[in-house]
Enzyme design. Sequence first.
Site, PDB file in Angstrom:
ATOM      1  N   TRP A   1       1.100  -1.152   0.124  1.00  0.00           N
ATOM      2  CA  TRP A   1      -0.212  -0.008  -0.220  1.00  0.00           C
ATOM      3  C   TRP A   1       0.738   1.161  -0.041  1.00  0.00           C
ATOM      4  O   TRP A   1       0.465   2.229  -0.303  1.00  0.00           O
ATOM      5  CB  TRP A   1      -1.035   0.118   1.271  1.00  0.00           C
ATOM      6  CG  TRP A   1      -0.163   0.104   2.483  1.00  0.00           C
ATOM      7  CD1 TRP A   1       1.052  -0.362   3.144  1.00  0.00           C
ATOM      8  CD2 TRP A   1      -0.638   1.118   3.602  1.00  0.00           C
ATOM      9  NE1 TRP A   1       1.100   0.211   4.241  1.00  0.00           N
ATOM     10  CE2 TRP A   1       0.388   1.075   4.775  1.00  0.00           C
ATOM     11  CE3 TRP A   1      -1.963   2.004   3.845  1.00  0.00           C
ATOM     12  CZ2 TRP A   1       0.506   1.728   5.921  1.00  0.00           C
ATOM     13  CZ3 TRP A   1      -1.768   2.760   4.947  1.00  0.00           C
ATOM     14  CH2 TRP A   1      -0.869   2.611   6.022  1.00  0.00           C
ATOM     15  N   ASP A   2       2.238   1.100   0.049  1.00  0.00           N
ATOM     16  CA  ASP A   2       3.189   2.200   0.204  1.00  0.00           C
ATOM     17  C   ASP A   2       2.896   3.076  -0.880  1.00  0.00           C
ATOM     18  O   ASP A   2       3.109   4.192  -0.894  1.00  0.00           O
ATOM     19  CB  ASP A   2       4.471   1.680   0.197  1.00  0.00           C
ATOM     20  CG  ASP A   2       4.857   0.799   1.583  1.00  0.00           C
ATOM     21  OD1 ASP A   2       3.922   0.188   1.844  1.00  0.00           O
ATOM     22  OD2 ASP A   2       6.029   0.819   2.100  1.00  0.00           O
TER      23      ASP A   2
ATOM     24  N   GLU B   1       0.761  -2.346  12.466  1.00  0.00           N
ATOM     25  CA  GLU B   1       1.013  -3.743  12.675  1.00  0.00           C
ATOM     26  C   GLU B   1       1.264  -4.594  13.976  1.00  0.00           C
ATOM     27  O   GLU B   1       1.690  -5.536  14.153  1.00  0.00           O
ATOM     28  CB  GLU B   1       2.056  -3.967  11.439  1.00  0.00           C
ATOM     29  CG  GLU B   1       1.726  -3.687  10.182  1.00  0.00           C
ATOM     30  CD  GLU B   1       2.957  -4.169   8.914  1.00  0.00           C
ATOM     31  OE1 GLU B   1       3.714  -4.366   9.207  1.00  0.00           O
ATOM     32  OE2 GLU B   1       2.175  -4.208   7.926  1.00  0.00           O
TER      33      GLU B   1
ATOM     34  N   LYS C   1       2.649   1.096  16.089  1.00  0.00           N
ATOM     35  CA  LYS C   1       3.992   1.011  15.200  1.00  0.00           C
ATOM     36  C   LYS C   1       3.914   2.474  14.364  1.00  0.00           C
ATOM     37  O   LYS C   1       5.261   2.856  14.050  1.00  0.00           O
ATOM     38  CB  LYS C   1       3.947  -0.112  14.480  1.00  0.00           C
ATOM     39  CG  LYS C   1       5.162  -0.096  13.571  1.00  0.00           C
ATOM     40  CD  LYS C   1       5.068  -1.418  12.758  1.00  0.00           C
ATOM     41  CE  LYS C   1       6.108  -1.728  11.710  1.00  0.00           C
ATOM     42  NZ  LYS C   1       6.173  -2.860  10.858  1.00  0.00           N
ATOM     43  N   GLN C   2       2.871   2.513  13.957  1.00  0.00           N
ATOM     44  CA  GLN C   2       2.699   3.905  12.891  1.00  0.00           C
ATOM     45  C   GLN C   2       1.495   4.308  12.734  1.00  0.00           C
ATOM     46  O   GLN C   2       0.560   3.767  13.098  1.00  0.00           O
ATOM     47  CB  GLN C   2       3.224   3.224  11.400  1.00  0.00           C
ATOM     48  CG  GLN C   2       2.136   2.307  10.774  1.00  0.00           C
ATOM     49  CD  GLN C   2       2.756   1.354   9.971  1.00  0.00           C
ATOM     50  OE1 GLN C   2       3.338   0.319  10.237  1.00  0.00           O
ATOM     51  NE2 GLN C   2       2.712   1.592   8.653  1.00  0.00           N
TER      52      GLN C   2
END
Length: 770
Positions: free
Chosen positions: A348-349, A491, A603-604
């Site tokens: 998906w980046d 994640e 995480k993000q």
Amino acid sequence: MVNLDYLTGNKWGIVETSFDSKWLRKFETIMAQGNGYMGVRASLEEAYTNEKRGHFVAGVFNQFGNNEVTELTNVADLVHMEIKINGELLNLSIGKVTNYQRTLNIKTGELHRVFNWELNNIKLAFSFKRIVSLKRLHILAQEVNITNLGDDCTIEIVSGIDGQITNSGSQHFSEGEKHLYDGKYLQMSPVTTNSKVKLVHSTVHQFKLNEKCFSPSSRIEMERRKIHNRYFLKLKNQDFLNIEKISSVHSSRDKNQDDLDIETRSINDLKAAHELGYNQLLEESISEWKEKVWDIAPIKIYSTDPLDQLGIYFAKYHLHIMTPGHDNRMNIGAKGLSGEGYKGHTFWDTEIFMLPYFIFTHPTIAKSLVEYRYFGLEGAHRKAQENGFLGAQYPWESAWIDDGETTPIWGAADIITGKATKIWSGFIEQHITGDVAYGIKQYFDVTHDEEFMDTYGYEVILDTAKFWASRLEYNENLDRFEINNVIGPDEYKEHINNNAYTNYIAYWNMDLAIKIMDLLYSKQDEVFSRLNNKFNFEKLTIELEKRNKLYLPKPNGELLIPQDDTYLSKKVIDLSSYKDGDQVGSLFHDYNLTQVNDMQITKQADVMLLVYLFENLFNKEIKIANWNYYEPKTTHDSSLSLSTHAALAADLNELELSYDLFKKARDIDMGKKMKSSDEGVHAASLGGIWQIIVFGYGGVRVLDGKLRIEPHLPNNWSKLEFGFFWHGQLISVVVSKENFEVILEDGSEAISIVNKGTNYIVEKNIKIKL
Ligand code: BGC
């Protein structure tokens, strides 16, 4: 000591100031060269034990064995040269090295290394230059200059094509055919073991001694997976030796423009390049960089820190060398073409992080990237079917268009159990399907490319919506639909229910499909009949009604959007040492994933990404409350995270904090952490750097199809200039501390922009006070 430095101002460069074999991999990555067709790590000509040589050709994937997934193959090495002087191997770990400098000139794409080397009575000055041509996608050119500053000496050089290269041990090629043509063109044509892609590598050398062409005594040698010439020369004191090595790479995956076989095409391209020679190849490549990259919508940052400007040059350089815009059956890997990391796979980046740069500044390349997803429908259908769903469920990781899911199943060791950790993303990280639709919608909003939507775009959005409708789970007790057992963008939380980001994007995707069907109904054209035949709009509309009962986690009493059903009730720990640590993921030196799953550690960007992408759904108070809650709990262990937080902080006028995050994002690869780029560049973060500048500081956003511009500069920037294409017109924006100006560069048609809730019509240009 860190041997990394920068050239700023008019010279845009990354510099290796001394030779240190410890950091070879860092430089191989950040100084990688390429043109979207191929990427070549900046491995030195002579080999070292700590190096990680790599040459990748977009789209050339192969699966080595049944228990491995398909990966981007490391193809034959063309830059390697073994150089012996008086029988001694050139090796910078021994002898005396002076005047060492290696520079990647970002503007020209040329890599240049110089040094003097002394050993016993040997004293030589070396210069190695290299480009991957941006103009000729198949061509790699090298120039080597050696000046003898010492006694007369003998030189032996081995140079050719070296296929004794693997992906960390996996050899993807069968022994290839080897040929010598016309006594000088070396060629080797290995084939991948499973996908049966043929690679054709050809190379030619030319020697000059004191400016005069000559042919040194040489012999051809062939070994397993290798073909090269061994040259023997003598240099007198002050002799100047010049070698040009020009190489070409072709593959059976290339879209052919003629009926020639690949071997002939390879030799023809090589001959043409050889005739031009290194300097002319360099010149035409420089012009291509200027015309295709640097002159298009340039960004100019007036900052007290010159690295800010270099940062965006660096990001654009890498975004272009990694992106196979020439072929819509290929996409961008999470590490581009700069290393083996993430196996060359697309995530998906692309849609959420790199695609916006191309949509706004290089729409033709963007189109190729979104078309790739259309060609990926077959694999997405297969994945949906295998999981018992309908429609198109996009793979978490993609490789060749019809490969379907390619995510590996086992990952790093669990520090508590000692066993490999299962990677669940390929099974349950499902937001990617909505992200793909999001990318397509953004492409359309900015370009208004209706033909693309008619041919490809609408179909992908309908098919992905169909997947979501079949994916929803009905909760009888609560009389609502839910999406359970997923991984969201964060994640560190596996098998969770109702991840806010996933639920919202699924809803948005389904809702968009309804709007598209309405639009097509009203048109009643050929596109309507084709898609209606395929999807049965009446039936799909009924299925998509479910979205009205899909649970969308709303802000609670404290205005917090719960990241998932249980996040807010989990344990909170102090993360400061992990957040500012030197190493990403240091949390896992103390905890395993099961433990982290039970803590409020993100995480993000997850909820923050939701707020960023769907910003008009949430008001400022909600944004602030969630920022204050989630930012301290986010480790930014994924490089994807910083750009979202930096752009959001700019929206919230937290400019110092935002700039701090910007610098961290800027320095992920370009900065002086010497180990974190070993496996390749962080492609998403490079796209994110552009987003922080244009979306964050430029304040550009597309909201409900409308262009919003609401700039805010960091304190140490006095001015920012940038540009982009809006509905095909080039727009320039100049932001100062007091106001901003929007200029239609070639505008024939007025555009409308929104600033702080007010609509403005721009005919030629407009200046708005900040
Ligand atoms: C991130 C993912 C990302 C992947 C590839 C992971 O570490 O968590 O969001 O897609 O890296 O860049």
